[in-house]
Design a protein around this motif. Structure first.
Motif: not given
Length: 122
Positions: A27-33
């Motif tokens: 959960s180190s990031g959210i790709i939709f951004m």
């Protein structure tokens, strides 16, 4: 810092297929951004863009892979994939996932995975 992890590489015969996947670790990031891309680096060569997909799902491909490779993203599952068909020996390389964005204040984020090796050989 977003940590990206690639999977799906391996040895395949010419004409075969592979599917690469990329997702953030823990959960180190959210790709939709992010605008997402796949790059590759063959031995003795520079890293090159293979395919990219923007936040708006606009895609771009290197001429050498057009019609054979397909990039996709599933923001709900937080994963980006590269479907590779009709593989050629020249596709042999380490494949890297990339995520990039530029914030409103101009700050740039540019994250890379560790790479996954694709070998096309009989």
């Amino acid at each position: 810092q977003m940590q990206l992890a690639e999977s799906g590489g391996g040895l395949v015969q010419p004409g075969g297929s592979l599917r690469l996947s990329c997702e953030p670790l823990k959960s180190s990031g959210i790709i939709f951004m992010y605008d997402m891309g796949w790059y590759r680096q063959a031995p003795g060569k520079q890293r090159e863009l293979v395919a990219s997909i923007g936040k708006d799902f606009t895609t771009n491909y290197a001429d050498s892979v057009k019609g054979r490779f397909t990039i996709s993203r599933d923001d709900a599952k937080n994963v980006v994939s590269l479907e590779m068909n009709r593989l050629l020996p020249d596709d042999t390389a380490d494949y890297y996932c990339n995520a990039k964005r530029t914030l409103a204040d101009g700050e740039r984020h540019d994250f890379w995975g560790q790479g996954t090796r694709v070998t096309v050989s009989s």
